[in-house]
Design a protein around this motif. Structure first.
Motif, PDB file in Angstrom:
ATOM      1  N   ARG A  54      -0.002   8.164   2.130  1.00 17.33           N
ATOM      2  CA  ARG A  54      -1.333   8.469   2.165  1.00 17.33           C
ATOM      3  C   ARG A  54      -2.472   7.672   2.616  1.00 17.33           C
ATOM      4  O   ARG A  54      -3.469   8.265   2.818  1.00 17.33           O
ATOM      5  CB  ARG A  54      -1.471   8.527   0.430  1.00 17.33           C
ATOM      6  N   ASP A  55      -2.204   6.284   2.523  1.00 17.08           N
ATOM      7  CA  ASP A  55      -3.212   5.358   3.066  1.00 17.08           C
ATOM      8  C   ASP A  55      -3.075   4.590   4.284  1.00 17.08           C
ATOM      9  O   ASP A  55      -3.957   4.547   5.200  1.00 17.08           O
ATOM     10  CB  ASP A  55      -3.459   4.490   1.709  1.00 17.08           C
ATOM     11  N   GLY A  80       0.759  -1.155  -0.018  1.00 15.48           N
ATOM     12  CA  GLY A  80       0.145  -0.212   0.051  1.00 15.48           C
ATOM     13  C   GLY A  80       0.857   1.367   0.108  1.00 15.48           C
ATOM     14  O   GLY A  80       2.076   1.311   0.192  1.00 15.48           O
TER      15      GLY A  80
END
Length: 288
Positions: free
Chosen positions: A77-78, A73
């Motif tokens: 950002r995530d 991932g």
């Protein structure tokens, strides 16, 4: 995406089983020896690809153990925005440099080909990434922890400013890798051959080194192993950085794990590792 989808279904199934009264520990598929985890992070109902077990106090909450975990991932950002504050001891990483790889004009005869990784090395995107990552790193790092990151010398001042704005204290000089192996130079008639790379050391709060380090350089050859990531670093370079700021048993986060040279070095040195990588090719190589 398919792999993440399978993990998500698996974790949701596990949660349903625990809610039905079946308390069980589970091992995420395909992670081999990298999933004997110990640093517990509670993430509620948000499934993540790591070891999970029932939280005895709240059966509806998954307790996710992330030490030595490998996560696919976008870390900045995530993934990291979902983590609690102050949950890892140190961060050691090699983020994208925000340099234009298209301008390198590398040939397979002269250099390792960089076309494989060009998609994740877009200048503007990575400049934005740099601006976002320092506040996230500061938040998830424990007090008195270190952030160590590789960077291009052209990005030194900008990274210094971003790090201090996020709250870090920054060593004013870099740690330098002096390469003892032969380096290529297509512009040797105009420029000296570049045989160095640079590391920035940032500290949170009153972080102190476990013991004094009497030099700010490492002499080592380049990586012999042929990886699809041309920027991978050898164990001999990671070792002094990891030993310099951490002790055995402390958790190291690498949010840009690539093909795993830093995670593998940390594990060899007795440091539990959390590795995050956004490129599926690098991620699959790391698992292998």
């Amino acid at each position: 995406r398919q792999l993440l989808g399978d993990w998500r279904k698996w974790l949701l199934w596990l949660r349903d089983q625990t809610l039905a009264g079946l308390t069980q520990k589970a091992m995420a598929p395909g992670l081999d020896g990298l999933t004997n985890l110990a640093a517990l992070l509670r993430v509620g109902d948000d499934p993540m690809p790591a070891l999970s077990e029932l939280n005895a106090d709240d059966p509806g909450e998954l307790v996710v153990d992330l030490q030595r975990s490998v996560i696919l991932g976008d870390s900045v950002r995530d993934v990291l925005p979902r983590w609690p504050a102050a949950c890892v001891d140190h961060i050691i990483c090699d983020p994208p440099f925000a340099i234009d790889v298209d301008m390198m004009q590398q040939s397979r005869q002269a250099f390792i080909d960089v076309s494989r990784i060009s998609e994740t090395h877009q200048v503007e995107e990575n400049l934005e990434l740099h601006a976002l990552m320092f506040p996230q790193f500061y938040r998830v790092l424990k007090d008195c922890g270190f952030l160590i990151l590789w960077l291009d010398i052209m990005q030194w001042q900008r990274s210094y400013d971003l790090a201090t704005a996020a709250g870090f204290r920054v060593q004013r000089w870099p740690h330098v890798w002096c390469k003892t192996s032969q380096c290529k130079n297509q512009m040797a008639h105009q420029n000296e051959t570049k045989a160095t790379e640079f590391v920035m050391l940032c500290r949170k709060g009153n972080a102190t080194l476990p013991s004094p380090v009497n030099k700010n350089f490492t002499l080592a050859a380049g990586l012999d192993e042929k990886l699809s990531n041309p920027f991978a670093k050898p164990f001999e370079v990671w070792e002094p950085l990891i030993r310099g700021v951490s002790i055995e048993g402390q958790t190291i986060l690498d949010p840009f794990a690539g093909e795993g040279t830093c995670p593998r070095a940390a594990l060899r040195l007795g440091r539990p590792m959390i590795a995050i990588e956004r490129d599926p090719v690098h991620y699959n190589y790391l698992l292998e």
